[in-house]
Structures are given as structure tokens and as C-alpha cells.
Write a protein that holds these residues in place. Structure first.
Motif, mmCIF file in Angstrom:
data_model
loop_
_atom_site.group_PDB
_atom_site.id
_atom_site.type_symbol
_atom_site.label_atom_id
_atom_site.label_comp_id
_atom_site.label_asym_id
_atom_site.label_seq_id
_atom_site.Cartn_x
_atom_site.Cartn_y
_atom_site.Cartn_z
ATOM 1 N N GLU A 151 42.207 40.031 99.029
ATOM 2 C CA GLU A 151 41.022 40.845 98.731
ATOM 3 C C GLU A 151 39.775 40.163 99.274
ATOM 4 O OE1 GLU A 151 38.472 40.195 96.413
ATOM 5 O OE2 GLU A 151 39.212 38.292 95.646
ATOM 6 N N PHE A 152 38.824 41.000 99.675
ATOM 7 C CA PHE A 152 37.574 40.469 100.230
ATOM 8 C C PHE A 152 36.372 41.033 99.484
ATOM 9 C CE2 PHE A 152 40.706 40.589 103.755
ATOM 10 C CZ PHE A 152 40.787 39.227 104.013
ATOM 11 N N LEU A 153 36.523 41.180 98.170
ATOM 12 C CA LEU A 153 35.450 41.785 97.372
ATOM 13 C C LEU A 153 34.466 40.712 96.929
ATOM 14 C CD1 LEU A 153 37.717 43.880 94.959
ATOM 15 C CD2 LEU A 153 36.872 44.529 97.220
ATOM 16 N N ARG A 154 33.169 41.048 97.028
ATOM 17 C CA ARG A 154 32.153 40.139 96.489
ATOM 18 C C ARG A 154 31.782 40.608 95.095
ATOM 19 N NH1 ARG A 154 27.700 41.450 100.526
ATOM 20 N NH2 ARG A 154 28.923 43.351 100.422
ATOM 21 N N GLU A 155 31.643 39.670 94.175
ATOM 22 C CA GLU A 155 31.179 40.045 92.847
ATOM 23 C C GLU A 155 29.809 40.701 92.987
ATOM 24 O OE1 GLU A 155 31.411 37.034 89.833
ATOM 25 O OE2 GLU A 155 33.414 36.431 90.461
ATOM 26 N N LYS A 207 42.725 34.847 104.458
ATOM 27 C CA LYS A 207 41.872 34.822 103.267
ATOM 28 C C LYS A 207 41.171 33.468 103.101
ATOM 29 C CE LYS A 207 40.145 35.347 99.265
ATOM 30 N NZ LYS A 207 39.412 36.367 98.604
ATOM 31 N N ASN A 211 37.006 32.599 103.711
ATOM 32 C CA ASN A 211 36.111 32.016 102.706
ATOM 33 C C ASN A 211 35.581 30.664 103.167
ATOM 34 O OD1 ASN A 211 36.136 34.142 100.998
ATOM 35 N ND2 ASN A 211 37.300 33.190 99.360
ATOM 36 N N ILE A 218 27.054 29.027 105.197
ATOM 37 C CA ILE A 218 26.013 28.791 104.180
ATOM 38 C C ILE A 218 25.584 27.319 104.179
ATOM 39 C CG2 ILE A 218 25.523 28.827 101.688
ATOM 40 C CD1 ILE A 218 27.598 31.171 101.542
ATOM 41 N N PHE A 252 25.130 35.987 105.664
ATOM 42 C CA PHE A 252 25.498 34.671 105.124
ATOM 43 C C PHE A 252 24.763 33.531 105.815
ATOM 44 C CE2 PHE A 252 28.663 35.057 101.759
ATOM 45 C CZ PHE A 252 28.662 36.436 101.683
ATOM 46 N N ARG A 254 21.565 32.970 104.586
ATOM 47 C CA ARG A 254 20.427 32.816 103.671
ATOM 48 C C ARG A 254 20.513 31.438 103.020
ATOM 49 N NH1 ARG A 254 21.402 35.992 99.577
ATOM 50 N NH2 ARG A 254 23.158 37.022 100.562
ATOM 51 N N GLY A 260 28.290 28.868 95.072
ATOM 52 C CA GLY A 260 29.021 28.637 93.828
ATOM 53 C C GLY A 260 30.024 29.763 93.635
ATOM 54 N N CYS A 263 35.184 31.456 93.969
ATOM 55 C CA CYS A 263 35.998 31.542 95.192
ATOM 56 C C CYS A 263 35.715 30.436 96.210
ATOM 57 C CB CYS A 263 35.797 32.903 95.841
ATOM 58 S SG CYS A 263 36.108 34.240 94.688
ATOM 59 N N PHE A 323 25.866 32.274 89.242
ATOM 60 C CA PHE A 323 25.932 31.669 90.587
ATOM 61 C C PHE A 323 25.236 32.516 91.648
ATOM 62 C CE2 PHE A 323 29.155 33.780 93.285
ATOM 63 C CZ PHE A 323 29.803 34.588 92.375
ATOM 64 N N LYS A 324 25.040 33.797 91.317
ATOM 65 C CA LYS A 324 24.244 34.678 92.180
ATOM 66 C C LYS A 324 23.860 35.893 91.337
ATOM 67 C CE LYS A 324 27.934 37.492 94.066
ATOM 68 N NZ LYS A 324 28.461 38.165 95.221
ATOM 69 N N ARG A 412 15.495 31.159 96.124
ATOM 70 C CA ARG A 412 16.097 32.267 96.893
ATOM 71 C C ARG A 412 15.126 32.869 97.906
ATOM 72 N NH1 ARG A 412 21.746 32.416 95.976
ATOM 73 N NH2 ARG A 412 22.033 31.558 93.900
#
Ligand code: UGA
Length: 432
Positions: A151-155, A207, A211, A218, A252, A254, A260, A263, A323-324, A412
Motif C-alpha cells: 500500500e502507498f497510502l499517506r495518513e 514498497k 519509502n 526529505i 517531498f 519540503r 516521523g 512508516c 508527526f504531521k 513548517r
């Protein structure tokens, strides 16, 4: 199709709900009795924008159900998704696969007809082979296929990432399983997304490598930001100027307080350990891990410099602690090292977090939760913007900053240094 998601953590719950929403019949199963009880009563254990409404809609349409009975859920389904956690084993730094193998054994005992077994959990290369070995011993002598579908889902963006993915990766050498997986994903891959099929081991590695690469991007920009800070250059200009090159890309890049979450830290450690097993050194990823670990020290030094070394008895407000933004997840959040270090130096911390107080700070004296922004900032000597929640983007500074000598440290880069200067506010940010 009839699906069963085993593990109703982030991955299982979001993907299960989204699969139900595109017309499948889905059971989200978990051994955690409390979790299932609360899901059945409509209480969602995680914060994810849009998820609660989607769950309600699909439960009402009888497409989505929750169960503690894993065996029965497996028997009733055609595709079984393994979505349990693979936390870091603290001794070895490898991914701990005990839950994956426990689930595989339960599947083995309930293989009553042909099923596709899919690993959605992030698992090291060769895990699919090991699951296949476990299932071989099933008493029904049923046929099955083991597929990798990372899976490649971002929270915080998970539903959108599911519905409009950059790619869907399916790892299998079996044509029947591939056909089933392709038709499962058809409603979303039709929308111009890319479906990529490959070997099972390659999918497992894609996967981790993805990541690790994003974590590298980053950390790279964070180190360049350090250079910008001492050379009078604005990191945002550098990110834009680099990102315009399509080979690099602008996402990515920023700069911030370091990566954090559940993942990147875990998966970078796991891929390095995995490579070592194959006697390969992933020097770049190892350095990224060190660079990110060192970030909290760099930020602490910067805070001390900004505050002219006077944090003892000073009040420091944290806006956001997760964490974000758009998540309630505290795992490996940069402030988990920063806040205790500041407390050690005598600072008093008041934090405001849109998703409520955090148990991680319960036992730390001098750390208090405020239920609103004003309560956190009104007596502050220093305000640290730690996450980029929307509600921090248009702060009415006249209302929130009562102390004339207050300093803002924006981790940020939400605000413009020039505009802050015009307003007479002492303002610091990252790499600018
Ligand atoms: C990450 C990946 O982005 C997903 O593709 C992957 O599916 C997921 O991990 C996973 O393996 O389950 P996530 O951890 O939810 O998703 O969050 P990201 O949005 O990727 O952010 C990770 C960290 O990097 C955060 O701390 C964030 O603040 C930081 N970040 C991100 C930056 O500092 N700068 C950026 O430009 C982007």
C-alpha cells in the motif's frame, strides 16, 4: 468480490472501507475485541478525514462488516488481505513478522476453497515465499496463491491516495491471481492510474525502496536547509528550482523537523537490515537514518540559539504534536525528543493539538495540554509551529500573541519571513 482484511489498523481499515466503496463485500476482522466493538458501534479508532462517513455509508449498504471471528471471516471470503503490523524488532532492527505468520497459520486452518492471499502489510523480500510454505501444509489440500500488493497510502490523505493512486503494484507470477487482482482494482485503475504487475519479491522490495527513497529526499532537503540557514539562501527557492526538473520532481522536498510516523523510520531501518542479510550495504539509507536521528539535536541547538540560551522557566508553546497534520498519530513524531529535551533544560511546555491531549506527555511534569490555541500561546515566550494543520495557517497574531517579546519558530515554513518582519514579530523558520 468477497474480501477479508485481517488487521483493522490503518492499512486494513482504510483499504477495506475503500474496497467496499467500490462495490465489494468486505469483512474487516481483528482479534482486538474492543476495537471491533467500537467499530460496530460507529466509533472509529483512528483520525482520517472522510473515513467515518465512508464507513457509515458502506455499513448501511451492507457492504462492510466487522468481526472478531477471523476463521469464519477467512472461510467466507475469496481474497484475504494480511494487514497486520510489522513493527521494528528492537534487538535486530528487522521487521518483526510474528503477526504475519500467526495470521498465515490461521489462514492455513481455514482454506476451505481457492483463495488469493495478499500481503498488504509491509514485509521484507521473501516473506511471500515463507507464507506460501506455511499454507502448503493445509489439511484441505486447497489451491491458493500468495500475492504481494503493497500500500502507498499517506495518513491524512489515505482515501484520495486509494481512489486516485499513482500506481497499483501487484506481485505474482500466477496469471489466475493476477487476473483476479486486476479486476478487483479495475474501478480505480480505469481512472488513468497505473497498474504494474511484477514478481512477488520485486513488489515487496518496491514498497521498502519507495519509502526509503522518499525519506532520502526529505533528509536531503533538510541538510540543504541547514546550509541555507548559514548562507542567507531561502530553501523554498532551492526546492522550487530543483523540483522544476522533472527528473527530480517537486514533491517531498519540503524542509521541516525531520520525517516521523509509523512508516519511514521503521521501513528505512528494515531495508538496511534486510540488505545486510544478503550481505549488501545500503550506505545511503543508513546515512539517511543517521541524518534524521540527528535532526532533533540540530533543532534543539537552533531553539537554544533563538532563545539566547534562556529557556529555563520560559514557556514554550507547541502548536501541533503529531508527526504531521491531519492525523492523530504520534509515532516517531519529532516533538517526542524535542519536548523532553526542552523540559530537561527547565522549559515549561504548553501544547495545543487539534486531535486532543496525548498520553505520551502524561508522565512528563511541566508539559500541559491546552484545549485551544489561545490557551497555549497567550503566556508563551516562544511559539513553535510543529505541524502544518490548516488552523495554524491564518493565525490572528494580535489575538494569540500577548507577550510583546514572543518569538515564533515555524518548523513548517507556513509564514512569510518578510511579512513577519513587517509586523515586527521575531520570526524564525527552517532554511530561510
Ligand atoms: C508514507 C508514504 O508517503 C506512503 O506512500 C506510504 O504508504 C506510507 O508511508 C506507509 O508506508 O504506510 P505517511 O507516513 O503517512 O506515508 O506520511 P508522509 O506524508 O509520507 O510523511 C512522512 C513524514 O515525512 C512526515 O513526518 C512528514 O512531515 C515528512 N515530510 C513529508 C517532510 O518533512 N517533507 C515532505 O516534503 C514530505
Amino acid at each position: 468480490m468477497k474480501l477479508c482484511m485481517i488487521g483493522t489498523g490503518y492499512v486494513g481499515l482504510v483499504s477495506g472501507t475503500c474496497f467496499a466503496d467500490i462495490g465489494n463485500k468486505v469483512i474487516c476482522a481483528d482479534i482486538d475485541y474492543e476495537k471491533i466493538r467500537s467499530l460496530k458501534s460507529g466509533v472509529i479508532p483512528i483520525y482520517e478525514p472522510g473515513l467515518e462517513e465512508m464507513i457509515k455509508r458502506n455499513v448501511n449498504q451492507n457492504r462492510l462488516a466487522f468481526s472478531n471471528n477471523i476463521s469464519e471471516s477467512i472461510r467466507k471470503s475469496d481474497i484475504i488481505f494480511i494487514c497486520v503490523g510489522t513493527p521494528t524488532n528492537k534487538k535486530t532492527n528487522a521487521a518483526d513478522l510474528k503477526y504475519v505468520f500467526q495470521v498465515s497459520n490461521t489462514i492455513k486452518s481455514n482454506l476451505n476453497k481457492y483463495k488469493v492471499i495478499v500481503t498488504k502489510s509491509t514485509v521484507p523480500v521473501t516473506t511471500g515465499d515463507k507464507i506460501e510454505k506455511i499454507l502448503k501444509k493445509n489439511k484441505f489440500r486447497t489451491k491458493y496463491d500468495v500475492v504481494s500488493n503493497p500500500e502507498f497510502l499517506r495518513e491524512g490523505e489515505a482515501i484520495r491516495d486509494f481512489v486516485v493512486p499513482d500506481r497499483v503494484v501487484v506481485g505474482t507470477n500466477n496469471t489466475k491471481a493476477l487476473k483476479i487482482m486486476k479486476s478487483l482494482y479495475m474501478p480505480i485503475i480505469k481512472k488513468n492510474s497505473r497498474f504494474f504487475s511484477t514478481s512477488r519479491r520485486a513488489a515487496e522490495l518496491i514498497k521498502y525502496a519507495s519509502n526509503a527513497f522518499l525519506a532520502t529526499k526529505i533528509s536531503f532537503i533538510n541538510e540543504v536547509a541547514n546550509l541555507c540557514e548559514v548562507s542567507g539562501i531561502n530553501i523554498e527557492d532551492v526546492s522550487v528550482g530543483m523540483g522544476l526538473d522533472q527528473r527530480i520532481g517537486d514533491r517531498f522536498l519540503r524542509a521541516g523537523p525531520g520525517y516521523g510516523g509509523s512508516c519511514f523510520p521503521k521501513d528505512t531501518r528494515a531495508i538496511v537490515t534486510l540488505a545486510k542479510k544478503f550481505k549488501i550495504n545500503l550506505n545511503i539509507v543508513s546515512t539517511v537514518i543517521k541524518s534524521n536521528d540527528n535532526r532533533s539535536k540540530i533543532l534543539l541547538d537552533r531553539i537554544l540559539k533563538i532563545a539566547k540560551n534562556k529557556v529555563n522557566n520560559k514557556t514554550i508553546a507547541f502548536l501541533g504534536t503529531t508527526f504531521k497534520a491531519n492525523t492523530d498519530d504520534m509515532r516517531e513524531s519529532p516533538c517526542l525528543t524535542l519536548i523532553p529535551s526542552l523540559v530537561k533544560k527547565g522549559a515549561k511546555i504548553v501544547y495545543y493539538e487539534p486531535t486532543g491531549p496525548k498520553k505520551e506527555f502524561d508522565k512528563i511534569k511541566k508539559v500541559h495540554f491546552s484545549k485551544d490555541i489561545l490557551g497555549a500561546t497567550k503566556k508563551a515566550d516562544l511559539v513553535i509551529i510543529h505541524t502544518e494543520w490548516n488552523e495554524f495557517k491564518q493565525l490572528n497574531l494580535n489575538k494569540y500573541l500577548k507577550n510583546k517579546n514572543v518569538i515564533i519558530y515555524d518548523m513548517r515554513n507556513i509564514y512569510s519571513p518578510e511579512k513577519m518582519k513587517k509586523k515586527g514579530i521575531k520570526y524564525y523558520s527552517i532554511g530561510r
